[in-house]
Scaffold this motif. Sequence first.
Motif, PDB file in Angstrom:
ATOM      1  N   ARG A 244       0.828  -1.211   0.000  1.00  0.00           N
ATOM      2  CA  ARG A 244       0.000   0.000   0.000  1.00  0.00           C
ATOM      3  C   ARG A 244       0.860   1.258   0.000  1.00  0.00           C
ATOM      4  O   ARG A 244       0.485   2.283  -0.577  1.00  0.00           O
ATOM      5  CB  ARG A 244      -0.915  -0.013   1.223  1.00  0.00           C
ATOM      6  N   ALA A 245       2.022   1.194   0.651  1.00  0.00           N
ATOM      7  CA  ALA A 245       2.915   2.349   0.746  1.00  0.00           C
ATOM      8  C   ALA A 245       3.866   2.453  -0.452  1.00  0.00           C
ATOM      9  O   ALA A 245       4.813   3.243  -0.408  1.00  0.00           O
ATOM     10  CB  ALA A 245       3.726   2.264   2.041  1.00  0.00           C
ATOM     11  N   ALA A 246       3.605   1.659  -1.501  1.00  0.00           N
ATOM     12  CA  ALA A 246       4.451   1.660  -2.706  1.00  0.00           C
ATOM     13  C   ALA A 246       5.897   1.323  -2.361  1.00  0.00           C
ATOM     14  O   ALA A 246       6.837   1.937  -2.850  1.00  0.00           O
ATOM     15  CB  ALA A 246       4.359   3.003  -3.431  1.00  0.00           C
ATOM     16  N   ARG A 247       6.060   0.317  -1.501  1.00  0.00           N
ATOM     17  CA  ARG A 247       7.392  -0.189  -1.145  1.00  0.00           C
ATOM     18  C   ARG A 247       7.444  -1.680  -1.486  1.00  0.00           C
ATOM     19  O   ARG A 247       7.563  -2.538  -0.613  1.00  0.00           O
ATOM     20  CB  ARG A 247       7.671   0.070   0.337  1.00  0.00           C
ATOM     21  N   PRO A 248       7.319  -1.994  -2.782  1.00  0.00           N
ATOM     22  CA  PRO A 248       7.199  -3.405  -3.176  1.00  0.00           C
ATOM     23  C   PRO A 248       8.428  -4.236  -2.876  1.00  0.00           C
ATOM     24  O   PRO A 248       8.309  -5.442  -2.617  1.00  0.00           O
ATOM     25  CB  PRO A 248       6.925  -3.325  -4.687  1.00  0.00           C
ATOM     26  N   GLY A 249       9.614  -3.623  -2.913  1.00  0.00           N
ATOM     27  CA  GLY A 249      10.820  -4.380  -2.607  1.00  0.00           C
ATOM     28  C   GLY A 249      10.804  -4.918  -1.199  1.00  0.00           C
ATOM     29  O   GLY A 249      11.172  -6.087  -0.953  1.00  0.00           O
ATOM     30  N   LEU A 254       9.896  -9.279   2.797  1.00  0.00           N
ATOM     31  CA  LEU A 254       9.148  -9.852   3.922  1.00  0.00           C
ATOM     32  C   LEU A 254       8.500 -11.169   3.517  1.00  0.00           C
ATOM     33  O   LEU A 254       8.443 -12.118   4.313  1.00  0.00           O
ATOM     34  CB  LEU A 254       8.089  -8.857   4.404  1.00  0.00           C
ATOM     35  N   PHE A 255       8.034 -11.234   2.293  1.00  0.00           N
ATOM     36  CA  PHE A 255       7.448 -12.490   1.810  1.00  0.00           C
ATOM     37  C   PHE A 255       8.496 -13.602   1.795  1.00  0.00           C
ATOM     38  O   PHE A 255       8.201 -14.754   2.138  1.00  0.00           O
ATOM     39  CB  PHE A 255       6.865 -12.285   0.412  1.00  0.00           C
TER      40      PHE A 255
END
Length: 526
Positions: A244-249, A254-255
């Motif tokens: 949601r915070a546009a921090r996909p990396g 975390l995944f």
Amino acid sequence: MAMAPLHGCPTPATAPPPLLPSSASISAFIASNPALTLLHTRCASMAHLRQLHAALVKSGLARDPIAASRAVVFCAGPGRDVAYAERIVRHHPRPNSFMWNTVIRALSDGARPERAVSLFVEMLGSPTPPDRRTLPSLLAACARLGLDGGPGAGAAIHGMALKLGLAGDAYVRNAAIAMYASRGAADEALALFGECPEFDVVACNSAIVALARAGRVDEAREVFDGMPERTVATWSAMVGAYARAARPGEALALFSAMQAGGVEPNANVLVTVLGCCAALGALEQGAWAHAYIDRHGVTMMNALVVTALVDMYCKCGAVDKAREVFDAARSQQGLVKLSSWNSMMQGLAVHGQWREAITLFSEMKSHGLRPDNVTFIAVLTAYGHAGMPDEAKAAFASMASEHGVEPGIEHYGCLVDALARAGRLQEAEEAILAMPVAPDAAVWGALLSSCRLHGDADRGARAAREAVRCDPRDSGAYVLAASVAAGKGEGDAAAGVRGRMREAGVGKVPGCSMIEVNGVVHEFVS
């Protein structure tokens, strides 16, 4: 929906009577009545239920709360007729709290949760007071309603919980935290979270969601890191917070930690991960998620996952793989919704496969689907990228007249882009000036970009002025305007544009590119 302040609610006795008689007494009561026995053991459809309910009414047994409760429970079940259950409660001479709670819970989970709030208001006028089983469903309904539920509905119900002495109940408190989280009221959610007497994983999950919705992602991570144990919902909430915070990396990192910890992801986590892979162009990681879904079979596959897979493959450039997923899912009933069609059409459109995109559009009707506003963005994009402005104009004109879809600012932007790409700059500018809504920077930017491409400095200067007026902080409009002027050999004008950009304190956004190597995304900034 707005809700009046809740006053005059009767306070329950110190030791309320049980909701229903003992299980043994209920079983004996049901066994002594043939209609109830059939309802309990043989009733399989609403048609059967209506026949049995008519028999109960005729015999007078429908006035008994236990008998009525059995009918309510059946009607309120998944895929049945909760409206029928609602009518039973409303017309019963003395519905008990079990009947009220069952229908309120079913309504709160249904398509119109505001009906749960309406029925609750009726309950307040009855002799039966709300209890600890009533309020969590009401708070869940308010959470689903979000800001449309009125500014005070959820808070009023929470206030009633305080008044009745039920706010300390774990289920009520967790439902209240989730309600405040859904409305972005992080401080209220955290205040309740701080009242938890001991570790509560559900409360922690809601606190993470509340902080994420408020943009306080690092605080959400602190809650996550401080948890002695986590569920898959915990990981899902934190991965979603980064997305949601546009921090996909960070979401993908975390995944990876989730996988290393042996936690099995659910469909929600995978949809979020696929979205992050799409944002980063991380094809290998997206393909791994797809393989995981395939290994776990149909239980992991649903319409949301199909759409996320199609979108991920398209945005990673693997359009053929996206089409493979789409076609395979289309052969299975219920796996492909309109969103999947829209994602596939948009992916084909932006990759220049306009014929395939328009063919899908023409096939939608035979599958019982009606195009929506997103569908037409894909159609207009397809024609625009194919250099077919007349077809784009025809599709735009058909939106309202043939399909009942009112064009929005995004559709005007696509139309302007289609006209301008084809060199019909005057027509594109006239389309902007004729818009029934004020054009935004993106619409003027579409014209400006094509002015640069076709070397129309004067029109480009006008478009640049309007784009900057719409969004004074958009560096792209300044850069394009300077480029248009420089392309015409007007170095002084280009320098003037850059000077105004510096005076406005607008910095040029650095260029960024990403490449995936062995499943790791590397980012390069110019």
